[in-house]
Enzyme design. Structure first.
Site, PDB file in Angstrom:
ATOM      1  N   ARG A  24       0.818  -1.230   0.000  1.00  0.00           N
ATOM      2  CA  ARG A  24       0.000   0.000   0.000  1.00  0.00           C
ATOM      3  C   ARG A  24       0.843   1.269   0.000  1.00  0.00           C
ATOM      4  O   ARG A  24       2.048   1.232   0.250  1.00  0.00           O
ATOM      5  CB  ARG A  24      -0.907   0.021   1.233  1.00  0.00           C
ATOM      6  CG  ARG A  24      -0.077  -0.012   2.519  1.00  0.00           C
ATOM      7  CD  ARG A  24      -0.919  -0.339   3.732  1.00  0.00           C
ATOM      8  NE  ARG A  24      -0.099  -0.415   4.925  1.00  0.00           N
ATOM      9  CZ  ARG A  24      -0.341   0.245   6.050  1.00  0.00           C
ATOM     10  NH1 ARG A  24      -1.387   1.015   6.148  1.00  0.00           N
ATOM     11  NH2 ARG A  24       0.441   0.112   7.094  1.00  0.00           N
ATOM     12  N   THR A 135      11.789   3.311   8.766  1.00  0.00           N
ATOM     13  CA  THR A 135      11.400   2.669   7.514  1.00  0.00           C
ATOM     14  C   THR A 135      11.832   3.481   6.299  1.00  0.00           C
ATOM     15  O   THR A 135      11.640   4.701   6.264  1.00  0.00           O
ATOM     16  CB  THR A 135       9.865   2.500   7.468  1.00  0.00           C
ATOM     17  OG1 THR A 135       9.483   1.688   8.576  1.00  0.00           O
ATOM     18  CG2 THR A 135       9.419   1.843   6.172  1.00  0.00           C
ATOM     19  N   LYS A 160      15.061   0.067   8.115  1.00  0.00           N
ATOM     20  CA  LYS A 160      14.172  -1.028   7.678  1.00  0.00           C
ATOM     21  C   LYS A 160      13.794  -0.745   6.237  1.00  0.00           C
ATOM     22  O   LYS A 160      12.997   0.160   5.959  1.00  0.00           O
ATOM     23  CB  LYS A 160      12.948  -1.104   8.594  1.00  0.00           C
ATOM     24  CG  LYS A 160      11.796  -1.912   8.007  1.00  0.00           C
ATOM     25  CD  LYS A 160      11.577  -3.217   8.720  1.00  0.00           C
ATOM     26  CE  LYS A 160      10.710  -3.141   9.936  1.00  0.00           C
ATOM     27  NZ  LYS A 160       9.373  -3.706   9.763  1.00  0.00           N
ATOM     28  N   LYS A 162      12.065  -1.339   2.794  1.00  0.00           N
ATOM     29  CA  LYS A 162      10.898  -2.021   2.223  1.00  0.00           C
ATOM     30  C   LYS A 162      11.211  -2.452   0.786  1.00  0.00           C
ATOM     31  O   LYS A 162      11.671  -1.639  -0.027  1.00  0.00           O
ATOM     32  CB  LYS A 162       9.686  -1.078   2.223  1.00  0.00           C
ATOM     33  CG  LYS A 162       9.199  -0.713   3.620  1.00  0.00           C
ATOM     34  CD  LYS A 162       8.476  -1.871   4.269  1.00  0.00           C
ATOM     35  CE  LYS A 162       7.765  -1.443   5.543  1.00  0.00           C
ATOM     36  NZ  LYS A 162       7.100  -2.562   6.214  1.00  0.00           N
ATOM     37  N   ASP A 190      12.380  -5.719   4.618  1.00  0.00           N
ATOM     38  CA  ASP A 190      10.995  -6.180   4.804  1.00  0.00           C
ATOM     39  C   ASP A 190      10.322  -6.328   3.446  1.00  0.00           C
ATOM     40  O   ASP A 190      10.094  -5.334   2.754  1.00  0.00           O
ATOM     41  CB  ASP A 190      10.226  -5.183   5.673  1.00  0.00           C
ATOM     42  CG  ASP A 190       8.848  -5.696   6.077  1.00  0.00           C
ATOM     43  OD1 ASP A 190       8.447  -6.784   5.580  1.00  0.00           O
ATOM     44  OD2 ASP A 190       8.173  -5.026   6.876  1.00  0.00           O
ATOM     45  N   GLU A 218      12.313  -9.752   6.706  1.00  0.00           N
ATOM     46  CA  GLU A 218      11.003  -9.839   7.320  1.00  0.00           C
ATOM     47  C   GLU A 218       9.948 -10.285   6.298  1.00  0.00           C
ATOM     48  O   GLU A 218       9.912  -9.791   5.180  1.00  0.00           O
ATOM     49  CB  GLU A 218      10.657  -8.455   7.876  1.00  0.00           C
ATOM     50  CG  GLU A 218       9.356  -8.383   8.629  1.00  0.00           C
ATOM     51  CD  GLU A 218       9.228  -7.066   9.400  1.00  0.00           C
ATOM     52  OE1 GLU A 218      10.250  -6.438   9.713  1.00  0.00           O
ATOM     53  OE2 GLU A 218       8.090  -6.674   9.689  1.00  0.00           O
ATOM     54  N   ASP A 243       6.197 -11.608  10.369  1.00  0.00           N
ATOM     55  CA  ASP A 243       5.370 -10.463  10.769  1.00  0.00           C
ATOM     56  C   ASP A 243       3.894 -10.804  10.532  1.00  0.00           C
ATOM     57  O   ASP A 243       3.209 -11.281  11.443  1.00  0.00           O
ATOM     58  CB  ASP A 243       5.798  -9.202  10.007  1.00  0.00           C
ATOM     59  CG  ASP A 243       4.994  -7.971  10.410  1.00  0.00           C
ATOM     60  OD1 ASP A 243       4.208  -8.059  11.370  1.00  0.00           O
ATOM     61  OD2 ASP A 243       5.137  -6.912   9.764  1.00  0.00           O
ATOM     62  N   LYS A 267       3.249  -6.894  17.112  1.00  0.00           N
ATOM     63  CA  LYS A 267       2.617  -5.573  16.998  1.00  0.00           C
ATOM     64  C   LYS A 267       1.324  -5.601  17.805  1.00  0.00           C
ATOM     65  O   LYS A 267       0.548  -6.558  17.688  1.00  0.00           O
ATOM     66  CB  LYS A 267       2.287  -5.246  15.540  1.00  0.00           C
ATOM     67  CG  LYS A 267       3.511  -5.058  14.667  1.00  0.00           C
ATOM     68  CD  LYS A 267       3.136  -4.818  13.217  1.00  0.00           C
ATOM     69  CE  LYS A 267       4.379  -4.608  12.372  1.00  0.00           C
ATOM     70  NZ  LYS A 267       4.090  -4.689  10.922  1.00  0.00           N
ATOM     71  N   CYS A 295       5.155  -1.567  14.727  1.00  0.00           N
ATOM     72  CA  CYS A 295       3.893  -0.830  14.729  1.00  0.00           C
ATOM     73  C   CYS A 295       3.372  -0.747  13.305  1.00  0.00           C
ATOM     74  O   CYS A 295       4.101  -0.972  12.358  1.00  0.00           O
ATOM     75  CB  CYS A 295       4.058   0.566  15.324  1.00  0.00           C
ATOM     76  SG  CYS A 295       5.267   1.622  14.506  1.00  0.00           S
ATOM     77  N   ASP A 320      11.050  -1.494  16.165  1.00  0.00           N
ATOM     78  CA  ASP A 320      10.630  -0.831  14.924  1.00  0.00           C
ATOM     79  C   ASP A 320       9.420   0.030  15.264  1.00  0.00           C
ATOM     80  O   ASP A 320       8.296  -0.296  14.940  1.00  0.00           O
ATOM     81  CB  ASP A 320      10.298  -1.902  13.868  1.00  0.00           C
ATOM     82  CG  ASP A 320       9.721  -1.304  12.596  1.00  0.00           C
ATOM     83  OD1 ASP A 320      10.044  -0.151  12.284  1.00  0.00           O
ATOM     84  OD2 ASP A 320       8.943  -2.005  11.914  1.00  0.00           O
ATOM     85  N   ASP A 322       8.794   3.454  14.515  1.00  0.00           N
ATOM     86  CA  ASP A 322       9.159   4.707  13.853  1.00  0.00           C
ATOM     87  C   ASP A 322       7.952   5.572  13.521  1.00  0.00           C
ATOM     88  O   ASP A 322       8.112   6.621  12.900  1.00  0.00           O
ATOM     89  CB  ASP A 322       9.990   4.427  12.594  1.00  0.00           C
ATOM     90  CG  ASP A 322       9.233   3.583  11.581  1.00  0.00           C
ATOM     91  OD1 ASP A 322       8.112   3.147  11.881  1.00  0.00           O
ATOM     92  OD2 ASP A 322       9.773   3.362  10.485  1.00  0.00           O
TER      93      ASP A 322
HETATM   94 MG    MG Z   1       6.567  -5.899   8.392  1.00  0.00          MG
END
Ligand code: MG
Length: 358
Positions: A24, A135, A160, A162, A190, A218, A243, A267, A295, A320, A322
């Site tokens: 997303r 992130t 982190k 993505k 991730d 991840e 996750d 989370k 989160c 994590d 952030d």
């Molecule tokens: Mg994740």
């Protein structure tokens, strides 16, 4: 200290830059805020992030779950029986974990305020400072390198990254970031379920062969593909962190029994709050599995609850959190102090927020 009222509202926080993952793109955080009032004039606060693509929840579903299912069950109950209240909530509704998380953290806020102590100390007080990663959204290589260098300039030593949107170019993205930031910055990758098991093994293998030095990868594959997770974990050297595959303590048990991952990301929006997160963390610790606290796109309200939980637990070895660092400004005063990569716990009671009762 009986619960008299549960009020549901909204919290909005614009992001400094759009948040992009394989699942997303988001420009502004729009979450549900919860205030729980007691007969002695106290108020506890919580927040739920409507992450439809992960938990299946929307603003409307969270609001409805809290107002029409959870609130009627818990109003009139006494905060001193917090485990009983949380068990009743758990029994009242299947899933809806973010709605439950918002209520759970507001109850813990009240419970700790009643004892005039900061929540993280009542939960164990293992440490008083955390170091979070930040992130780096998935974009083209050049933009990700720019964002990574900017994050390092802001003082972050753990990124982190993505990936997972385009398996053909993911290796190039991560290599470009490593070359730009140098060897001393910790890189977490991730994929947000973006790879097939074979793609994951090939990509992680290439990163290993090139000596990119990734701390962990991840959620490489689809959340429901535990055998795929097992395949990746057993065909790579790099640590694999689950996750989206793990929400509840029971799901953690299944994953651990299968040997399907090396690490678990907890989370509060997935567990349904601190009460269940603690069980998951204990199961993992007993199994020799270290946990990350993570989160969703959350503001300082719920991220602070996660920080209290993380600070209290030895087995939370990766942070994590952030959310507040990604926001233009915080919607609430007080609470743990987020400064660059450091999160400093304070001595204020409860979650530590400065709020006026209304
Ligand atoms: Mg994740």
């Amino acid at each position: 200290m009986k619960i008299t009222k549960v009020k549901v509202g909204f919290v909005e926080a614009p992001l400094i830059t759009p948040f992009k993952t394989a699942l997303r793109t988001v420009h502004t955080i729009k979450n549900v805020a919860v205030n729980i009032y007691t007969d002695d004039g106290q108020v506890g606060v919580g927040e739920a992030a409507p992450t439809a693509v992960i938990t299946g929840e929307t603003i409307a579903s969270i609001t409805h779950a809290i107002e029409h299912v959870i609130a009627p069950v818990i109003i009139g109950m006494d905060i001193k029986e917090i485990s009983l209240i949380l068990d009743r909530m758990e029994q009242s509704l299947y899933k809806n974990t973010s709605a439950k998380a918002a209520v759970d953290m507001a109850l813990y806020d009240l419970w700790a305020k009643k004892q005039r102590a900061p929540l993280y100390q009542l939960l164990g007080g293992y440490r008083h400072q955390l170091t979070t990663d930040i992130t780096i959204s998935v974009n083209d290589s050049e933009e990700m390198v720019r964002d990574s260098l900017h994050a390092v300039q802001r003082g972050f030593s753990i990124l982190k990254v993505k990936v997972g949107k385009d398996a053909r170019t993911d290796v190039d993205r991560v290599v470009a970031i490593r070359n730009a930031v140098g060897p001393n910055v910790v890189l977490r990758v991730d994929a947000n379920q973006g790879w097939t098991p074979k793609e994951a093994v090939r990509i992680i293998g290439q990163l290993e062969d090139k000596g990119v030095n990734i701390e962990l990868v991840e959620q490489p594959v689809h959340y429901s593909d535990l055998s795929g997770m097992h395949y990746v974990t057993n065909h790579t050297q790099t640590s694999i962190l689950a996750d989206e595959s793990v929400f509840s303590p029971k799901e953690a048990l299944t994953l651990i029994h299968m040997g399907a991952a090396d690490l678990i990301n907890i989370k509060l929006m997935k567990t349904g709050g601190i009460f269940q997160a603690q069980k998951l963390c204990n199961i993992a610790e007993a199994s020799g599995i270290e946990c990350m606290i993570g989160c969703m796109l959350e503001t300082k309200i719920s991220v602070s609850a996660a920080a209290h939980f993380a600070a209290a637990n030895k087995n939370i070895t990766m942070v994590d959190l952030d959310g507040p660092s990604l926001c233009v400004e915080d919607p609430i005063d007080g609470g743990p102090i987020f400064e660059g990569e450091k999160i400093q716990m304070t001595d204020e009671p409860g979650l530590g927020f400065l709020i006026e009762n209304s």
